[in-house]
Design an enzyme around this catalytic site. Structure first.
Site, PDB file in Angstrom:
ATOM      1  N   ASP A   1      -2.645 -18.301  -4.885  1.00 36.91           N
ATOM      2  CA  ASP A   1      -1.835 -17.926  -3.795  1.00 36.91           C
ATOM      3  C   ASP A   1      -0.590 -18.805  -3.781  1.00 36.91           C
ATOM      4  O   ASP A   1      -0.337 -19.882  -4.425  1.00 36.91           O
ATOM      5  CB  ASP A   1      -2.601 -18.316  -2.705  1.00 36.91           C
ATOM      6  CG  ASP A   1      -2.035 -17.860  -1.255  1.00 36.91           C
ATOM      7  OD1 ASP A   1      -1.197 -16.959  -1.300  1.00 36.91           O
ATOM      8  OD2 ASP A   1      -2.686 -18.178  -0.268  1.00 36.91           O
TER       9      ASP A   1
ATOM     10  N   ASN B   1      -4.370  -6.211   0.715  1.00 41.25           N
ATOM     11  CA  ASN B   1      -3.052  -6.417  -0.034  1.00 41.25           C
ATOM     12  C   ASN B   1      -2.174  -5.254  -0.044  1.00 41.25           C
ATOM     13  O   ASN B   1      -0.942  -5.307  -0.177  1.00 41.25           O
ATOM     14  CB  ASN B   1      -2.855  -7.436  -1.249  1.00 41.25           C
ATOM     15  CG  ASN B   1      -3.077  -8.765  -1.065  1.00 41.25           C
ATOM     16  OD1 ASN B   1      -3.584  -9.310  -2.140  1.00 41.25           O
ATOM     17  ND2 ASN B   1      -2.855  -9.324  -0.208  1.00 41.25           N
TER      18      ASN B   1
HETATM   19  C1  IPE Z   1      -5.446 -13.711  -1.016  1.00 40.46           C
HETATM   20  O1  IPE Z   1      -4.229 -14.161  -0.742  1.00 40.46           O
HETATM   21  C2  IPE Z   1      -5.574 -12.719  -2.179  1.00 40.46           C
HETATM   22  C3  IPE Z   1      -4.899 -13.071  -3.411  1.00 40.46           C
HETATM   23  C4  IPE Z   1      -4.619 -14.310  -3.869  1.00 40.46           C
HETATM   24  C5  IPE Z   1      -4.776 -11.918  -4.515  1.00 40.46           C
HETATM   25  P1  IPE Z   1      -3.010 -13.682   0.546  1.00 40.46           P
HETATM   26  O2  IPE Z   1      -2.099 -14.409   0.159  1.00 40.46           O
HETATM   27  O3  IPE Z   1      -3.092 -12.283   0.453  1.00 40.46           O
HETATM   28  O4  IPE Z   1      -4.254 -14.060   1.584  1.00 40.46           O
HETATM   29  P2  IPE Z   1      -3.963 -14.293   3.187  1.00 40.46           P
HETATM   30  O5  IPE Z   1      -3.479 -12.947   3.393  1.00 40.46           O
HETATM   31  O6  IPE Z   1      -2.908 -15.352   3.184  1.00 40.46           O
HETATM   32  O7  IPE Z   1      -5.090 -14.807   3.786  1.00 40.46           O
HETATM   33  C1  IPE Z   2      -0.488 -14.536  -4.135  1.00 36.30           C
HETATM   34  O1  IPE Z   2       0.755 -14.852  -3.668  1.00 36.30           O
HETATM   35  C2  IPE Z   2      -0.318 -13.268  -4.897  1.00 36.30           C
HETATM   36  C3  IPE Z   2      -0.903 -12.115  -4.314  1.00 36.30           C
HETATM   37  C4  IPE Z   2      -1.503 -12.204  -3.214  1.00 36.30           C
HETATM   38  C5  IPE Z   2      -0.751 -10.899  -4.798  1.00 36.30           C
HETATM   39  P1  IPE Z   2       1.358 -14.475  -2.196  1.00 36.30           P
HETATM   40  O2  IPE Z   2       2.150 -13.233  -2.552  1.00 36.30           O
HETATM   41  O3  IPE Z   2       0.289 -14.227  -1.372  1.00 36.30           O
HETATM   42  O4  IPE Z   2       2.254 -15.570  -1.992  1.00 36.30           O
HETATM   43  P2  IPE Z   2       2.574 -16.094  -0.296  1.00 36.30           P
HETATM   44  O5  IPE Z   2       1.301 -16.758   0.074  1.00 36.30           O
HETATM   45  O6  IPE Z   2       3.057 -14.996   0.427  1.00 36.30           O
HETATM   46  O7  IPE Z   2       3.558 -17.310  -0.705  1.00 36.30           O
HETATM   47 MG    MG Z   3      -0.431 -15.384  -0.044  1.00 33.67          MG
END
Ligand code: IPE
Ligand code: IPE
Ligand code: MG
Length: 251
Positions: free
Chosen positions: A20, A68
């Protein structure tokens, strides 16, 4: 030297990672979110090679959750393209290193092209006996339990098993990753302390490690730090990164 006896037995066998913070990492540099996703690939490479050298049996990486899809269409599109590119460029290397690649999640929602690439990659590496890499894509912990429930219900209906055969072991057997060691270490980067519908059942007893660094910054030292933390929790006295690096040299 009381700590010099670190053995591979004490290391986690199955590490799961919620990768993340790609978006925030990019934004902090004034770049678009997708720049973070692209740079996240380097961290994936480093994680896989370090885990394999440590002798870990399985690594499960959360790449795309069932939730997502709610992100802007353009970002989802870039992520799908990135999967395709990475599958094309990396799989041969994984195969050469005797690693097994699997994709867990509801693959039906992916484009046919992506589904075909996934099937190809899984088939190429299926007979390798090194570390297993699970990429969790369009995965959700609730989805996993729902699928297991459907499979079990259908067996009951067909008379293959009876209601009384349903116990914890049977449910575990119907979940993804049933053939792998239990997850003993969960890592989440970016400072968020939640599960975000990642593995629910499988994390029942995992040690949970939350680090503030963003995923694109995660490297060999970050993984070693997380694993030392895990070993110290198990052993209740300090192990050092140097000991882990020495173990890696032996593998
Ligand atoms: C969780 O991260 C999913 C992945 C790392 C693929 P998100 O960034 O999507 O999770 P939330 O929405 O902050 O809980
Ligand atoms: C994790 O990074 C990757 C995926 C969920 C695909 P994020 O895209 O959630 O990055 P933040 O949390 O918005 O910084
Ligand atoms: Mg995230």
């Amino acid at each position: 030297m009381p700590n010099s006896q670190l053995s591979s037995e004490q290391l986690p066998k199955h590490i799961a990672i919620i990768m993340d913070g790609n978006g925030r990492w990019a934004k902090a540099q004034g770049k678009p979110r997708v720049f973070g996703h692209k740079n996240g690939v380097t961290a994936v490479r480093k994680t896989i090679s370090t885990a394999a050298r440590l002798g870990v049996k399985a690594v499960t990486l959360f790449a795309f959750s069932s939730e997502n899809w709610r992100r802007p269409e353009e970002e989802v599109g870039v992520l799908m393209e990135l999967f395709l590119t990475v599958l094309s460029t990396e799989v041969k290397k994984l195969h050469k290193n005797n690693l097994r690649l699997r994709v867990i999640g509801d693959k039906a929602r992916f484009s046919e092209r992506l589904q075909a690439k996934i099937a190809q990659a899984e088939a190429l590496t299926a007979n390798n006996d090194g570390m297993v890499i699970n990429i969790a894509a369009n995965y959700g912990g609730k989805w996993d339990i729902m699928e297991a429930t459907k499979a079990i219900a259908s067996k009951v209906r067909m008379g293959e098993i009876s209601l009384n055969d349903i116990d914890e072991d049977l449910i575990t057997q119907h979940l993804t990753m049933a053939d792998l060691p239990e997850v003993d270490l969960l890592i989440r980067t970016s400072g968020e302390c939640r599960i975000s519908n990642f593995m629910l059942w499988q994390l029942a007893y995992a040690e949970m490690y939350f680090t503030p660094i963003y995923w694109p910054e995660f490297n060999e030292d970050s993984l070693i730090e997380a694993v030392s933390w895990f070993v110290d929790r198990e052993r209740r006295f300090g192990c050092t990164g140097e000991q882990l690096k020495a173990l890696m040299e032996c593998n």
